[in-house]
Design an enzyme around this catalytic site. Structure first.
Site: not given
Ligand code: S3P
Length: 446
Positions: A22-23, A27, A123, A168, A321, A348, A352, A400
């Site tokens: 996903k991340s 990007r 959030r 983060s 996560d 989150k 959680r 999750r």
């Molecule tokens: C993510 C960073 C994390 C993660 C999120 C995806 C990202 O969050 O919990 O699911 O893609 O950069 P944080 O950066 O706020 O910890």
């Protein structure tokens, strides 16, 4: 609401194709949209969160299409070329889309509004608006600094040096993305290293990104602005955070053996696998290799007894996560599992820490929850499950939490019902069929 029921399963077996990370998918779309020319992406996660990013990039001028073979093609607008969107950007449940795009918009002389669902609207966004304001962007947020909010990007983006007050990757990435349009060097300093997919992928697009270990152990990540992004070809690895669910399901059911090829092995993401190994799980990694600056490997997990562990706080960012699913493994392990430094879990997709603690208690697990900690006492046997007639696990729009309790339902005597499986679509659209193909028994409870 889509209530789902998970029944006891005998064992898991087979090979599973885990969807894209996903991340990295977010990007890939964002950076592809900033390059001039065509970026091709294979293995893109087609979950709702990522589709929100794709729609937002389209609304800001990028051309994004999927071809018949499943490849995604992004024709970017060039650095600084994003258009002002005509309507508010719809972010759904996706914190990553929102925070990273706030960074991108801040680096452009455009105005964009962001809207989200009931979870995202709660959030905190101050963590990104604060540094982005220092870079010259202006924000009009709802009370408490939350969504809906409107960003007006800076006319002249200021390069800043900023120390992250919370670990983060989203905040780090938002600043670096805004910094792409700044004159000079933007630096983010982190005391706890977070996922570095933005840095890795920027390098793949030909941008110089410097990562320096400071004398005091902190990391400084810098980007010099106004460098053009060159389009490239991206193969998105399978998401280790999604692989975590079948991995734990297999680990807690004796006689299981599953195989998952091409899983992302970035060291800043693999804390869960380290924990499972320490708990005594039989996990092996084969064919370790690197693609697009990201490590990947094929993983095999076998079921067997687990024991409780204490998770070092320094490991938290690399499994941020994965605490909900780790908690399910801990509930089945022999002995106590202790986790601390979890304050970020409170903000989150849901709180959680609370959702895991309440859900596990309802399933008969002994535990203590602190402000930022969770201690789970296992007795080496699966917990009894939801005893009370008609009881359901509350998931609070959190994919999750939903997936974690469906995994636990595979080992409890009583089936586990969750109130809503709809949010699973945000990150792992094939979850139910994939898990059932491996041997789980998840069905609609409607
Ligand atoms: C993510 C960073 C994390 C993660 C999120 C995806 C990202 O969050 O919990 O699911 O893609 O950069 P944080 O950066 O706020 O910890």
């Amino acid at each position: 609401m889509i209530p789902l029921l998970s029944h006891k399963a005998s064992h898991l077996s087979g090979t599973a194709t885990i969807p894209g990370d996903k991340s990295i998918s977010h990007r890939a779309l964002m950076l592809g949209a900033l390059a001039i020319g065509e970026t091709t992406i294979s293995g893109l996660l087609e979950g709702e969160d990522v589709l929100h990013t794709a729609d937002a990039m389209r609304a800001m001028g990028a051309q994004i299409e999927k071809d018949q073979s499943g490849l995604w093609h992004v024709h970017g607008v060039g650095l600084g070329g994003l258009h002002q969107p005509d309507a508010p950007l719809q972010m759904g449940n996706s914190g990553t889309s929102t925070r990273l795009l706030m960074g991108l918009v801040s680096g452009h002389n455009i105005t964009a509004s962001f809207e989200g669902d009931a979870s995202l609207t709660k959030r905190p966004m101050n963590r990104v608006t604060k540094p982005l304001e220092m870079m010259g962007a202006a924000f009009e947020a709802s009370e408490g600094g939350t969504l809906p909010l409107t960003v007006t990007g800076a006319q002249d983006v200021l390069a800043i040096e900023y120390e992250l007050p919370v670990a983060s990757a989203q905040v780090k990435s938002a600043i670096l993305l805004a910094g792409l349009n700044a004159r000079g060097k933007t630096t983010v300093i982190e005391s706890k290293p977070t996922r570095d997919h933005t840095e890795n992928m920027l390098r793949g697009f030909g941008v110089d990104v410097e990562t320096k270990l400071l004398d005091d152990g902190r990391l400084a990540v810098s980007v010099i602005g106004e460098q053009d992004l060159k389009p490239c070809t991206i193969h998105v690895p399978s998401d280790p955070s999604s692989a975590a669910f079948p991995a734990v399901a297999a680990a807690i059911i004796a006689g299981s053996q599953i195989h998952m090829p091409r899983i992302g092995m970035n060291e800043r993401r693999t804390g869960l696998f380290t924990c499972l190994k320490e708990m005594g799980a039989d996990i092996s990694f084969e064919n370790e290799r690197e693609e697009n600056g990201e490590k990947i490997a094929d993983i095999t997990v076998k079921g067997g007894p687990l024991k409780g562990i204490t998770i070092p706080e320094a490991r938290v960012p690399s499994m941020i996560d994965e605490f909900p699913i780790l908690a399910m493994a801990a509930a089945c392990a022999q002995g106590t599992t202790h986790m601390t430094g979890l304050e970020e879990l409170r903000v989150k997709e849901s709180d959680r820490l609370l959702m895991v603690a309440e859900g596990l208690k309802a399933c008969g697990v002994e535990l203590e929850m602190g402000a930022d900690s969770l201690t789970i006492h296992g007795n080496g046997k699966p917990p009894p499950g939801l005893k009370e007639r008609g009881a359901k696990i509350a998931t609070a729009l959190d994919h999750r939490i939903a997936m974690s309790f469906l995994v636990l339902g595979a080992v409890t005597d009583e089936p586990i019902e969750i109130d809503d499986g709809a949010p699973i679509q945000t990150s792992f659209p094939t979850f139910i069929s994939l898990m059932n193909d491996l041997g789980l028994k998840i069905e609609s409870a409607a």
